[in-house]
Design an enzyme around this catalytic site. Sequence first.
Site, mmCIF file in Angstrom:
data_model
loop_
_atom_site.group_PDB
_atom_site.id
_atom_site.type_symbol
_atom_site.label_atom_id
_atom_site.label_comp_id
_atom_site.label_asym_id
_atom_site.label_seq_id
_atom_site.Cartn_x
_atom_site.Cartn_y
_atom_site.Cartn_z
ATOM 1 N N HIS A 99 0.922 -1.143 -0.128
ATOM 2 C CA HIS A 99 0.142 -0.029 -0.084
ATOM 3 C C HIS A 99 1.005 1.280 0.140
ATOM 4 O O HIS A 99 1.942 0.978 0.616
ATOM 5 C CB HIS A 99 -0.742 0.181 1.248
ATOM 6 C CG HIS A 99 -1.671 -1.227 1.579
ATOM 7 N ND1 HIS A 99 -1.302 -2.138 2.303
ATOM 8 C CD2 HIS A 99 -3.123 -1.204 1.687
ATOM 9 C CE1 HIS A 99 -2.371 -2.863 2.352
ATOM 10 N NE2 HIS A 99 -3.481 -2.469 1.857
ATOM 11 N N ASP A 102 2.220 2.051 3.234
ATOM 12 C CA ASP A 102 3.310 1.209 3.932
ATOM 13 C C ASP A 102 4.776 1.632 3.686
ATOM 14 O O ASP A 102 5.588 1.305 4.373
ATOM 15 C CB ASP A 102 3.238 -0.141 3.361
ATOM 16 C CG ASP A 102 1.776 -0.907 3.513
ATOM 17 O OD1 ASP A 102 1.203 -0.557 4.254
ATOM 18 O OD2 ASP A 102 1.661 -1.787 2.521
ATOM 19 N N GLU A 230 -10.813 -7.274 -4.688
ATOM 20 C CA GLU A 230 -10.594 -7.950 -3.353
ATOM 21 C C GLU A 230 -11.753 -8.214 -2.655
ATOM 22 O O GLU A 230 -12.128 -7.206 -2.076
ATOM 23 C CB GLU A 230 -9.332 -7.735 -2.790
ATOM 24 C CG GLU A 230 -9.129 -8.664 -1.475
ATOM 25 C CD GLU A 230 -7.767 -8.515 -0.605
ATOM 26 O OE1 GLU A 230 -7.009 -7.903 -1.335
ATOM 27 O OE2 GLU A 230 -7.771 -8.840 0.382
ATOM 28 N N GLU A 266 -8.874 -13.626 -1.441
ATOM 29 C CA GLU A 266 -7.932 -14.015 -0.063
ATOM 30 C C GLU A 266 -8.707 -15.124 0.672
ATOM 31 O O GLU A 266 -9.914 -15.140 0.857
ATOM 32 C CB GLU A 266 -7.869 -12.555 0.720
ATOM 33 C CG GLU A 266 -7.232 -13.152 2.224
ATOM 34 C CD GLU A 266 -7.064 -11.647 3.132
ATOM 35 O OE1 GLU A 266 -6.847 -10.846 2.635
ATOM 36 O OE2 GLU A 266 -7.318 -11.971 4.440
ATOM 37 N N HIS A 269 -10.858 -14.136 3.686
ATOM 38 C CA HIS A 269 -12.018 -13.367 3.513
ATOM 39 C C HIS A 269 -13.058 -14.391 3.015
ATOM 40 O O HIS A 269 -14.306 -14.167 3.080
ATOM 41 C CB HIS A 269 -11.645 -12.269 2.405
ATOM 42 C CG HIS A 269 -10.661 -11.308 2.790
ATOM 43 N ND1 HIS A 269 -10.477 -10.214 1.804
ATOM 44 C CD2 HIS A 269 -10.021 -11.144 3.893
ATOM 45 C CE1 HIS A 269 -9.683 -9.275 2.693
ATOM 46 N NE2 HIS A 269 -9.252 -9.847 3.748
ATOM 47 N N ASP A 294 -4.251 -13.769 -2.076
ATOM 48 C CA ASP A 294 -3.748 -13.563 -0.835
ATOM 49 C C ASP A 294 -3.625 -14.633 -0.131
ATOM 50 O O ASP A 294 -4.898 -15.041 0.422
ATOM 51 C CB ASP A 294 -4.530 -12.468 -0.123
ATOM 52 C CG ASP A 294 -4.062 -10.983 -0.708
ATOM 53 O OD1 ASP A 294 -3.153 -10.780 -1.594
ATOM 54 O OD2 ASP A 294 -4.462 -9.993 -0.278
ATOM 55 N N ASP A 305 -10.673 -11.812 10.868
ATOM 56 C CA ASP A 305 -9.567 -12.072 9.915
ATOM 57 C C ASP A 305 -8.327 -11.864 10.610
ATOM 58 O O ASP A 305 -7.803 -10.781 10.786
ATOM 59 C CB ASP A 305 -9.660 -10.581 9.175
ATOM 60 C CG ASP A 305 -8.849 -10.576 8.035
ATOM 61 O OD1 ASP A 305 -8.607 -11.511 7.637
ATOM 62 O OD2 ASP A 305 -9.108 -9.435 7.318
ATOM 63 N N ASP A 307 -5.595 -13.232 9.533
ATOM 64 C CA ASP A 307 -4.280 -13.334 8.668
ATOM 65 C C ASP A 307 -3.571 -14.058 9.233
ATOM 66 O O ASP A 307 -2.084 -13.876 9.144
ATOM 67 C CB ASP A 307 -4.007 -12.017 8.496
ATOM 68 C CG ASP A 307 -4.832 -10.973 7.733
ATOM 69 O OD1 ASP A 307 -5.643 -11.802 6.784
ATOM 70 O OD2 ASP A 307 -5.079 -9.955 7.678
ATOM 71 N N ASP A 337 -0.457 -12.366 2.591
ATOM 72 C CA ASP A 337 -1.017 -11.500 3.375
ATOM 73 C C ASP A 337 -1.294 -11.958 4.716
ATOM 74 O O ASP A 337 -2.592 -12.322 5.170
ATOM 75 C CB ASP A 337 -2.631 -10.893 2.568
ATOM 76 C CG ASP A 337 -3.183 -9.641 3.350
ATOM 77 O OD1 ASP A 337 -2.704 -9.289 4.418
ATOM 78 O OD2 ASP A 337 -4.134 -9.083 2.912
#
Length: 438
Positions: A99, A102, A230, A266, A269, A294, A305, A307, A337
């Site tokens: 991003h 980031d 996404e 993802e 998700h 992802d 989430d 991750d 991710d």
Amino acid sequence: MAYFKVEKIQFEGPKSKNPLAFKYYNPDEIVMGKTMKEQLRFAMSYWHTFTYMGTDPFGGNTMARSWDQTSDAMERAKERVYAAFEFMEKMQIPFFCFHDADIAPRADSLAETNRRLDEIVAVIKEEMNRTGIKCLWGTTNAFGDEKFVHGAGTSCNATVFAYTAAQIKKAMEITKELGGQNYVFWGGREGYETLLNTDTELEMDNLARLLQMAVDYAKEIGFTGQLLIEPKPKEPTKHQYDFDTASVLAFLRKYNLQDYFKINVEANHATLAAHTFQHELNQCRINGVLGSVDANMGDPVLGWDTDQFPTNLYDTTLAMYEILLDGGFKKGGLNFDAKVRRASFEDEDLFYGYIAGMDAFARGLKVAAKLIEDRVFEDFKEQRYASYKEGIGKDIIDGKVGFKELEEYAIKNGISHNRSGRQEMLENILNQYIIETR
Ligand code: XLS
Ligand code: CA
Ligand code: CA
């Protein structure tokens, strides 16, 4: 200067007891006509790996990173670039995703934020040239700042819509500058909390307007990367517009945007939407929109989430099965991710996380390739649907019959007997392939 004490991670094979080695990911090994490196196209997520410091809703940072010690924010951002490229080199990861937020700290003005981005992008480009590492995709963070409290492209505040467009414009420009192969739209706050204050029709129309502008701008600047949406059903908003693959497809078709976007699936998700990872990939595949992935996993007990690094071999196998059936990745890849748990706060834990995920997908790739090669499920499915190959089934497929002919047929013939779906048998065969594939 080296930020990590760990040496380059090498493939040592399944017998190795070295936790800092690949057991299954052998970049040069050929699987289904391509090297593992080409099939898997692993990518590092800049945010979870280099800006996540262990916070959760109940507590602050647990991680003090060696590359994060300088007080000047721009100097820190540069150190982060060097640390990120050292990490990717040591992990043998060929791509990264980012991003805008980031890579460079936001400033008070958009103009200064953009200038900072340019300064860091130049440093990233140097590191890309030095290492040969490429950009899989870029995106903008249009969810973190307070201004996005009511959404970004779906905000009730038109000036926020404008600001979002400006952010996407710049993020797309720098993604192009870095040779990014895709650009991702994740609608972080594109959704709502309550219908009592929300005009969903206007919000969704506006989201489509924003995406159309992105398509137009990509064309204008000659960005040839794939645009990806996404999906995610909830979190942060209660109801996100890009709920899952099926609802994104319906949205794209309604607004005539279907030719320009594919999906970034993802895993976590998918499960938040009460689907499996494989379900989402399968929906993408049969609709020709499998863009990128992802790679992570959620926790069925926690249910948000989380991750986590993907270590579930069933998921990685069945994901690679869909990806291989789709002909493998084109511009997409497997972006981790994923973040280490907040209690895994040492730098070395980043290596264990990525090794676990890369090995799990390498193994999944090999098992999936073998399943496809042996036509394990294909042959079974062919038999299962054989009634459409001849007689009345073939007439249905060929469009030769309607209700009247079918009624006539049903009255005359009744139904032939149903056969077992053999789910348990197939699950056991899958286990056998996961355990035995070499
Ligand atoms: C958050 C999303 C996000 C996107 C990129 O849940 O996964 O990280 O991948 O904005
Ligand atoms: Ca994601
Ligand atoms: Ca996520």
